[in-house]
Structure formats: structure tokens, C-alpha cells
Design an enzyme around this catalytic site. Structure first.
Site, PDB file in Angstrom:
ATOM      1  N   GLY A 108       0.683  -1.298   0.016  1.00  0.00           N
ATOM      2  CA  GLY A 108       0.058  -0.099  -0.104  1.00  0.00           C
ATOM      3  C   GLY A 108       0.894   1.266  -0.017  1.00  0.00           C
ATOM      4  O   GLY A 108       2.126   1.186   0.197  1.00  0.00           O
ATOM      5  N   CYS A 109       0.245   2.403  -0.567  1.00  0.00           N
ATOM      6  CA  CYS A 109       0.859   3.632  -0.453  1.00  0.00           C
ATOM      7  C   CYS A 109       1.491   4.009   0.898  1.00  0.00           C
ATOM      8  O   CYS A 109       2.534   4.463   1.329  1.00  0.00           O
ATOM      9  CB  CYS A 109       0.063   4.646  -1.142  1.00  0.00           C
ATOM     10  SG  CYS A 109      -1.442   4.827  -0.480  1.00  0.00           S
ATOM     11  N   TYR A 110       0.653   4.204   1.867  1.00  0.00           N
ATOM     12  CA  TYR A 110       1.117   4.771   3.034  1.00  0.00           C
ATOM     13  C   TYR A 110       1.941   3.442   3.798  1.00  0.00           C
ATOM     14  O   TYR A 110       3.115   4.072   4.394  1.00  0.00           O
ATOM     15  CB  TYR A 110      -0.326   4.572   4.140  1.00  0.00           C
ATOM     16  CG  TYR A 110      -1.151   5.661   4.109  1.00  0.00           C
ATOM     17  CD1 TYR A 110      -0.766   7.162   4.100  1.00  0.00           C
ATOM     18  CD2 TYR A 110      -2.447   5.526   3.667  1.00  0.00           C
ATOM     19  CE1 TYR A 110      -1.748   8.039   3.921  1.00  0.00           C
ATOM     20  CE2 TYR A 110      -3.326   6.518   3.455  1.00  0.00           C
ATOM     21  CZ  TYR A 110      -3.000   7.920   3.565  1.00  0.00           C
ATOM     22  OH  TYR A 110      -4.037   8.740   3.522  1.00  0.00           O
ATOM     23  N   THR A 147       4.094   1.798   2.423  1.00  0.00           N
ATOM     24  CA  THR A 147       5.579   2.039   1.582  1.00  0.00           C
ATOM     25  C   THR A 147       6.292   3.122   2.337  1.00  0.00           C
ATOM     26  O   THR A 147       7.328   3.164   2.776  1.00  0.00           O
ATOM     27  CB  THR A 147       5.241   2.322   0.208  1.00  0.00           C
ATOM     28  OG1 THR A 147       4.787   1.205  -0.334  1.00  0.00           O
ATOM     29  CG2 THR A 147       6.783   2.707  -0.457  1.00  0.00           C
TER      30      THR A 147
END
Lengths: 345, 345, 345, 345
Positions: free
Chosen positions: B150-152, B154
Site C-alpha cells: 500500500g502507499c501508506y 511504503t
């Protein structure tokens, strides 16, 4: 490899030049110069280059001393600041693409009238070549000095040139209402360009007095071989990049939207960077690219045609077109290093 | 050439995959699929491809029929929608990178608890590899199924991993306060994501309940070999792209900012995409790139360390990292097709 | 009618004072002063007053000469610029509300440490009253000199005060992660605040070093009668107005979200401007108002409480609170002239 | 007190009506109605009212049953949705201000042509009064049914009316290029209005086909007593509120900018809400107010006049003008409840 120098590399057009040329497969940046940031590492100003670019900005004097090391000089300075260096560069056989306004107007009188200063290198105006590639390609190939078009003139001329060339519109009827992102105002610390002053608002500026007016008129006059006077009104829109030009003219013939669109498609059929599209142009689709999107509509009620064009003011309206010119001047494929497209969102 | 298929190509992560893979020198897009836009030409949805991409979206069924034509399948669908196709792909020897959440959590119970549905392909969870390249590189190289982070997670894991690995912080003291652009909410028509509702405002959401929480905890627990529970609070910021993660933790040792920064530099010294920078990270410097910018500060007054990381949520936080994973899985140079950087403004 | 003078009327806090006081039913603006725009008609700077306000800005010297004509002086100048005029005003019996930072900290040593200059009017610090109305109402009523709180301290203190007052949290565990609009940076021409530099990006700044830190600590220490040290991290968000403070602390007792919310509701039950709301605060709902929206959540997994507060930094965080203070100082109904609410969009 | 009912109170124009009328000193809101949010507390949708407004939205049927309790009904529904209720209201002696388009055009044929449906209450079109106050004040005073003007027509007509009234321009030469904020698109969940789709971009829409065209033409035709056909092009700008209309016309007389500006000042000399200003209009200066800022310039080179007007589309372009109409219809001072101005930033 083409050896390149860049003056004014920390302004918005200049930084876009660095961005493009750094990835250009056939060019090599020899120096980047900046008045305000001389001796500063470029990646300290533009952190996107952190760890990726070691170059340190040099000043104008150092740049002059390095002219012998380069094949082409890109200049992204305010008008009136580069008469000397252009002369020196040309004398040393360095080709020049000037992103400023100094060599765009053929007439030094018109230059003085609109820019408020005496042109100090008039003798080169005749040979300076106006670098709107799609409309002036052959001349550019042999030019030593290319005057890179302004952002508004690029969008405006691409929009209206085919109409005038074919004689479809009344040259006296042209109105260009253009909208620009705030990078168009440059990277200058003034209150009117603060986030807080621009955000969530729109305004017109330079009504009937913007300096791009005579440049647009000169270019379009060449299309129809008569002197054109027109209205050009720029607006400031709360976005970083992009120009949308909405152009109006009176048709002097009966023609449908589809017929006219076909004529545009035919006119630009060999152009990689000009697309006649089916939807209405939005700046986001060309943001970050060298593309120009154009669509048009004939209004049968008023017998006017409305042509809308979108470009990225820093790319097709500045640095991208400058590199497109370089490609021509050095006999490279025109699209070299310029095939990147918008990330859309 | 690696033959590629993309599911969910018209969502924001999906369109970013298309954007990257179209220019990837060693991959070829065989099909793009979209539930909402099946049978529509891709460039009619994303006009940035106008005149440059002829592909027409296919539907899921057609995609299944084309699995035999591809080497790797990228999936950018909502969670719970791809159990079937992943199974079929793996059975046919097609590698899979799933940008969704279905294979990130090792425990199907935790998955059910946070995502509210039964996992329908539990047997593959063991072999699924968590694709945070910088922290899990070797496993990825041999993986058939990579769960793209997920972006968060990462941004959060890259920020805190070195601290936990070295045992410098109290694992119970971690707070991650993250700020995301609106693309993080996806390309879904709902009122709360309208321009008019998001513009000129900021809000927190999903406090103590966001689904990325267990994913971050799982990754960070692996760094210190103990179970971590932490606070993660996402915020919505009026910008398109970008995540800024501001991470707080209590130091359990006396160490200076400079010493700690050196440890980070050393930890990430061979990483192309992670830069320990001198200024404070801003999302604009990594927007449009696969880079992660990190800086940190030790606060001697409170004996806490504050680590700040910035990524582009759609690239390093989604499509870019997915391609980075593909590069590893196919034994290519990890940076292939991913060396583009932010345009800065 | 209360006669009012305003120093620094063209800055963002100052212009908000003019906006509020012009409509205040019991005040009359006697003069507005501006260093940068002396002798300029106010409506030429702020065109929203075009045709509606004839006032011309005077300079500081003229303002001093007019002290005898006013009952209260509002000062919206940078710190360190008003020692003289405050002294003169107080000596002439003019009440003062200073929106700057000079009288907020009780200790001149702490002032020097964080603001980097010697306090030149120390003798008044003892009697200066910290004007956070909801937490200090009675003292303000009799004050001659009110130090109007900073924007971040207002949101932070309103968020955390009840927790500390009731002894529910560990005072050493506090972390405040705040997000501000760009007006917080003031109306100063510098490149980092240009539209083009702030737009579509977010960043942290002043980590572990922002000047509002000791102010927050001083206020919160008064709640629990012990010295607090905490982490405060401000962020810049691409919006004009608003502060969102996300506050974290470790609970030292077992309590549910609902129970804690009831305690907040009870604590603020007589407050017009503080609302404990059911949804998560968004700055847009308080933008353009003197309101503070608060919500909170207990995270049972980590035993932390997360409190989120939203204010308009220029109103409740500056000019609105200043007028709220004036109302108290002059025995008016506290909400007089302050009942306007956000336009929502 | 004037008893008021509002239909469509949760749309953007509707919520602005609530905002204004809640503070109007001589009106009282009896009911607010919403199709989508019936039975929902208004402050749960619009949190700016949290703790300040207890009203619950009712549905259309309930609204009909309460007609006898009100003096005036404001309607902010999509066109074609209010034929029935308008009839019932008028029959019961309730005055009506319709913010929709149904009663603006005098000709039911033109209505059908542009709006694509049969008008179902043609018999009232004759007596319906077009509520552009500054140009139609006397008729409004006695009207039972006022058709509140569209946002674009308001800005356009105020810009061009004096020129046509005085016969200074060629009626065939008019071009209106207008720029609107995204609230103009309404509060509807569709992808093209997402933050991510609108942010940092500008586009034209509805070229030569926008429904406000015949409305503008009808109003301007009344100024010069001949049928006008013109070009009107709306654009979408990434901002919440505001319309900027840039209007072009060919002068048929020789007149200077100053002379013409004097004529405008004289024409609007008794108007509180129309200001002829010295700088170029920006939407921010009128945002949040019922004001219209106008400036103009004569271009001697082309003999055209360019008039620029700015309004807030939701106030002077919708709810503010509606209340201005109410004030006239009930013999109140025209500015009652409408004297608030923009917060500028």
C-alpha cells in the site's frame, strides 16, 4: 553528442530545459548558469534532482568563458538581458535558441514600442528565425539563432494559422481569450503571485497591452499575407502549468464543423506534436508534454468558428519547443527526447 | 520482451501502470482491461494518449482468455475482486503483481478483521511475497505472486525500518501521521471527493481504523522481531498526488540527528530510489517519480526522533513499485523504465 | 462605541481584523496603520472594500499620535516590533491586544531562546494576560494587555486541555501534528510561498524548533500543574486558511471514546465557539468563522487518544479571538460581532 | 418577519440560500427541503451549522403541505422539476423565486429547443419576472413569480447592458468568454468533477451550445430592442466559486476608456452591488459577497471594447440575487441581509 549550455537554468522555463535535456539521448549539458544561484548546487534548489545531478550553477561571466565548449546555447533570461552573450555565441559559431522575447519581432520599432527598450542587436533580427516548428520548419533547420516563440503565441498561432492560410476567416475578426497557469508569471518573489493571492481566483491581466500581441499578429499576418490586428486577453488561472487559448473568428464562407476539422487534420497530418482531438481540450491532458491539443466548433447561429488549443506553457510553450528546434538545427529526428506524455492526473 | 496484462487499467493506479509500461524498454502491453470501460478506446478516457495509443479496454472474461499470451499480470482492482483470476494466472505460470490488498497480510484472520470479508485464496498467502523492494529484495526475485505494498505502508516502512532494525526506538511508541493527495481515494464518483468538497480544506479520516494499519505493523514487526502495535492516522490534502508520512518514536538510546542520518544513509546506500536528503521532504519533489525522500530529526528535549518521508502515492506507492517488482522478478536491472523524475512544478 | 486602532492592517491577520471590526456593532475603527502601505487607500490593496471603505492607511508615527483617540489598540506586527507602542498605549490607558508573540511567554529567557532577541519590555510580562478565552476567561476581563494566542497553540490547547486538567493522559506522551494553510506564512514576498511552489504539495517545517512549541507547553503545563515537554510538528498544506491539529497522547486510565467525548462536551458545554462534533473535523467547516471543531477517538489497541481540532487560523487563530478578547475586556457579550459562520464551500 | 421555505436546500445554491436567510434580519426559515437528504438533520450534511441549526430536511410532499405557512418559496432544483409546486404556491398566494431555468425564457419554444423538454406551465411565462435587479427593478417589486437569473447571464448582462442601451456597440459583434468555479457544476457525484480531475487544469465546455446563451441574448436584446445572437463560451477553472466574464464587442463610435467608464459609473451610480473598479476584476474580491465588480478597456487598435465582470456565482449569481429579489418583492431595503463582503483570501 550535442554540447549544451543553459542560461537562466533556475527559472521555470530553464528548469524545464534541464529536465528535458538531462534525458535527451543525443545532448550533453556542459554548464548551467543562474544569476541568482551562482555557485549553488542545482539539486539544492530543485530537490527533485537530489542525488541525481551534481551540477553547480555558474554565473554569466563563467558561462561566456565556456562558450567554446558548447554547440548550442539555450537562453531563458528576461528580455533585454542577453544581447551581448548572443552576439558572442554567434561569433564563436555557437548556435542559439533564445526562449526570451528579444529576437521574435522582426521590427526593432515594434520591439521598442511593446517592450519599452531599445534593441541592442538589431542587425541580427533579419536572420533570426522564429522557431514555431510546425509553421516554420524549413527555415529553422538552417538557422543559427532561433527565437523560441512565446507560450501564448504558440497556442494562438497553431489554433488560427490554418484558417488564415486557407482564407476562411475575416482577419479583422480575431479574438484570442487565453488562460494560463501561474508558472507563466515566472519564479519571482512578488506578492501577487503568492499561493494565498492566486488560489481559488481567476483574473484577466494585460488587456489590450500584453507583449505577446504583436508576436501573435506577426505570425498570423504571415499566414494570410496581410497585416492583422487582433484582440488578445490573457488570464491567470490557479494552476501551475498550462495554456488554454479560446480563439474566435468570423467565417467568410459556409463550412461545417466536420469539414473544418478535416482541414485541420489534413494541415497537421504529419505533425507528431499537434493533435486534432474529438473532445474539448483540457490543459491536464498535455501537461508535462510537448503536445498541442486542438478542437474547434463552427457556430452556425453567428457564423463564427471557435478554436480551442491546449499546451503546457513550459514545454510546447517554452523548453520543449526549444529542444524541438535544437533537434531540427542539428538534423536529429524532431521528436528526439520529446516523446514523454502527460501523467494525466 | 516481457508480455504484460493489466487489470483495472482505468483506475488511477492502473493508468499509472499503463503510463510506465508503455515506455518500459523491455515490456510490451498485451492487453488492458477495465470493468467500467470495456470496449472503450483507452485514449477516449485518458486523452493524454490521444493519437498515441490505439488499445481498446477488454473485460475480465476476455482478460482471462488471454492469460496464455502474457508473462505477468498486474492487478489494480479493489480488494476481494481478484481471487479467481490470480489463481488462474498462477496455474498457467503467469506471474502476478497485485496492487490491491488481498495478499499483503499473512494472516487470513487479520485480513477478515480489517477488510470485512473471508479470504478466498488462503493457500497462496504463505508463498505470496510482500513487494517492498528495498526491504525484501531477495524474496521478490523468486516470487510468482507479489503483493504490492500500500502507499501508506511504503512510506511508513521505509521511514521506520532502519530504526527498528537497529533497535534504536521503543516499538510501542510509534505514531505515524500521514497526509495523502486525493488520488488515494481512487477514481470513484462520490460527493466527498468532488473538487468543491476537497478544495482548500484538510481532514483526518479512518482514525485508528485504517486498513493499512495491520500492513504497516506486519512489516515493521519483521524488522524488530516482535509484534508492534502503533497509531496510524491518514489525512486528505487538497492535492492530486503524494504522501507525506511524519513518523514519531521514542529513542531508547542517546544519538544525534547527524549520527542517525548517517545510519540511514548507510542503510539505504545502495538504493537508487531512496534518498536521504538535507532539506525537509516535500511531495512535489518526488511527484511523478519512483523516488522516496527521507529526512529526520532527533528532538533532544523529548528524546524522540521524527522521520519524514515523501513519495508519489501512485508511483512508488503503487505502479512504480509494481514495475520495480516486475524488474526483479524477470531479472532486469531494477531501475529499468523507472528513472524518470519529478517535473518539480 | 469602542474606538479602535489597528497596527499592521494589511497583513493577513490585520485584514481579518478590519473585516470583523468593520461589522462589529459596538466598535468603530479610528485608524488603520500599515508600514508597507502608508498613505494608500485600504481598498486599493484589498479590493473587496472597493466603494465601501474610504480609510487610508497611516504610518506608525501617525498611529502613535492618535493613541489618545482610541480605547483599544490591536497589533498585528511581526514579533519584536511593538515594544515601544505597547508601552505608550498602556501608559495612556489604551488597552492592547497583541496578535504577535511578544507577550505570550511568561519567561523572557524562553522568549530569547526561541525568538532570538532580547525582550525589551519585560516588566509588563507579569500582567500580560494570555488571551485563550475558553481557558482563561476571567483573567482577560480585567486585563489591559492581552497576548492573543498563536494559531497552532489555540487549536492545540483547546484539544488537549481537558485531558490534562482531568489527569487522563501522560503529560510526557504528547505529540501534536498540525497542518496549516498558507496564510499562516504571512503576506510576504518570498519564493517558497509562491502559488507555483506550494500548489499540489505538502511539507513539514520547523520540526522540533517551531516557536509555538514553548507557548503550547506553557499553556498545557498550566492545565496539569507540571512542566510539559512535547513534540509539535507543523505542516504546510495547499489551502489558504485553516489549521487542523491532530494530537496524540497516552491514556493513563481505561476510558471509552464515548465517555471521553462526554467529558469534552461537559468541559465546553457553555462555550459558543467550541463544538464537540460527531464527524471528523475538516477545516472547511470552520473556515471563515471563529469556531473550533473537535472530535476524538480512543484507540484501545494502543491505549492512546487522538484528538483532532480544526480552526480558521486567521479568525479563531488570530483576529476573531482578538475581538473575542476585546468583547470580554469591554464587558460586551462575548460573541458580539463574531457569530458569522463558514460558507462551507 | 417574512416566512420562507426553501426547496433544494442541500445543493450549492440552496445551501447558500440557507446561509444568507439564516442571518437575514427580516426573514424566518419555516422549512428546508431536500430530495436526497429528506429526514436528515441539515447540520449533518453541512457541518458548518453544527450546534447552530437544528432543522431537519423535509421532502417535497411535506413541503407542499406547508405552503400555507410561508410567504415566499425559494426553489433551487434542476430545471423541469418544479412546475407543479410553483403552480400550487402561486395559487395559494405564496410568492416564488425560482433559481432554476424554467421561467427565465419568455418563449416556450426556445425553452424546449435548449432544455430539451416541453414546458408544462407556459401560461405563467408572461407574468414571470426576470429577476436581474439592476436591470429590471420596477417589475420585480410587483412580481409574484421571479425567475432568478443564471450565473453567467448575470455577469454577462451587467457587463454589456450599458453599451447596448447607449447604442455604442455593434450587437452582432458580441463575444462572451466566461470562466467559472466548479460549484457551477452543482453538487453531483460524477467523475469529471472529482478533485483529481479538475485540479490544476482548465477547459472549455458547452461551446456554442450552453443553455445560458438564449437567456443572455434575451436580456441583451431588451437593451437594444433588436434580436441579438452572440457567442458565449463557458470554461471550468479549478476554484470553488466565482465567475469572470470577459466580454468583447466592436464599438460603433469613437470613445475612450475613461469616457466609457464614466458612462458605466453613471449607469450604475445608484447601485450598491455593482462597482466600477479601477483594477481588473478578480473573483476573489467578490467571493462570498453579492457584489459585481466591473472594469473595461477600449482597444484603439481594434476599436473593440473589452468589459470584464466578476461575481460569486452562488451569491450574486444565485442565492444573493434571489434574496435581493425577495427584498424588493416585500418592500424591504434592497441590501437587507446582503451587505457582507468577501474575506479576500
Amino acid at each position: 553528442m550535442i554540447k549544451v549550455g543553459i542560461l537562466g537554468a533556475t527559472g521555470y522555463a530553464g528548469q524545464q530545459l534541464v529536465w528535458i535535456l538531462r534525458n535527451h539521448p543525443q545532448s550533453e549539458i556542459v554548464f548551467i548558469s543562474s544569476h541568482s544561484y551562482a555557485n549553488t548546487q542545482y539539486s539544492d534548489i530543485y530537490n527533485n534532482y537530489n542525488g541525481l545531478l551534481k551540477d553547480v550553477c555558474i554565473n554569466m561571466e563563467e558561462a561566456e568563458n565556456k562558450l567554446s565548449l558548447i554547440d548550442i546555447l539555450f537562453i531563458a533570461l528576461p528580455h533585454g538581458k542577453s544581447f551581448d552573450i548572443v552576439k558572442k555565441a554567434l561569433q564563436q559559431g555557437v548556435k542559439v535558441v533564445d526562449l526570451g522575447a528579444d529576437y521574435r519581432l522582426k521590427s526593432p520599432e515594434v520591439y521598442k514600442e511593446w517592450y519599452g527598450l531599445e534593441h541592442e542587436y538589431k542587425e541580427v533580427l533579419e536572420e533570426a528565425c522564429y522557431g514555431l516548428v510546425e509553421l516554420n520548419r524549413e527555415d529553422i533547420k538552417n538557422a543559427s539563432l532561433v527565437a523560441n516563440p512565446g507560450c501564448y503565441p504558440t497556442a494562438s498561432a497553431l489554433s488560427l494559422y490554418p484558417l488564415l492560410k486557407h482564407g476562411f476567416i475575416n482577419p479583422d475578426s480575431i479574438i484570442i481569450d487565453a488562460k494560463s497557469g501561474v508558472t507563466g508569471a515566472g519564479r519571482n518573489a512578488n506578492i501577487s503571485n503568492l499561493f494565498t493571492e492566486c488560489n481559488d481566483s481567476v483574473k484577466a491581466y494585460g488587456i489590450a497591452s500584453h507583449r505577446h500581441t504583436p508576436e501573435i499578429e506577426q505570425m498570423l499576418s504571415s499566414a494570410c499575407k496581410e497585416d492583422i490586428t487582433l484582440n488578445f486577453t490573457p488570464h491567470l488561472v490557479p494552476m501551475n502549468r498550462g495554456i488554454l487559448a479560446t480563439c474566435y473568428a468570423k467565417l467568410n464562407t459556409k463550412i461545417s464543423t466536420d469539414e473544418l476539422k478535416d482541414i485541420y487534420k489534413s494541415f497537421y497530418k504529419d505533425e507528431y506534436f499537434v493533435k486534432i482531438i474529438e473532445s474539448l481540450p483540457e490543459t491536464k491532458w498535455v501537461r508535462g508534454s510537448n503536445l498541442c491539443h486542438i478542437n474547434l466548433k463552427v457556430d452556425g447561429r453567428t457564423n463564427r468558428v471557435i478554436v480551442v488549443a491546449a499546451i503546457d506553457n513550459l514545454i510546447k510553450g517554452a523548453a520543449g519547443q526549444a529542444v524541438q528546434n535544437m533537434n531540427l538545427m542539428f538534423n536529429l529526428k524532431e521528436t528526439t527526447g520529446l516523446e514523454f506524455i502527460s501523467m494525466a492526473i
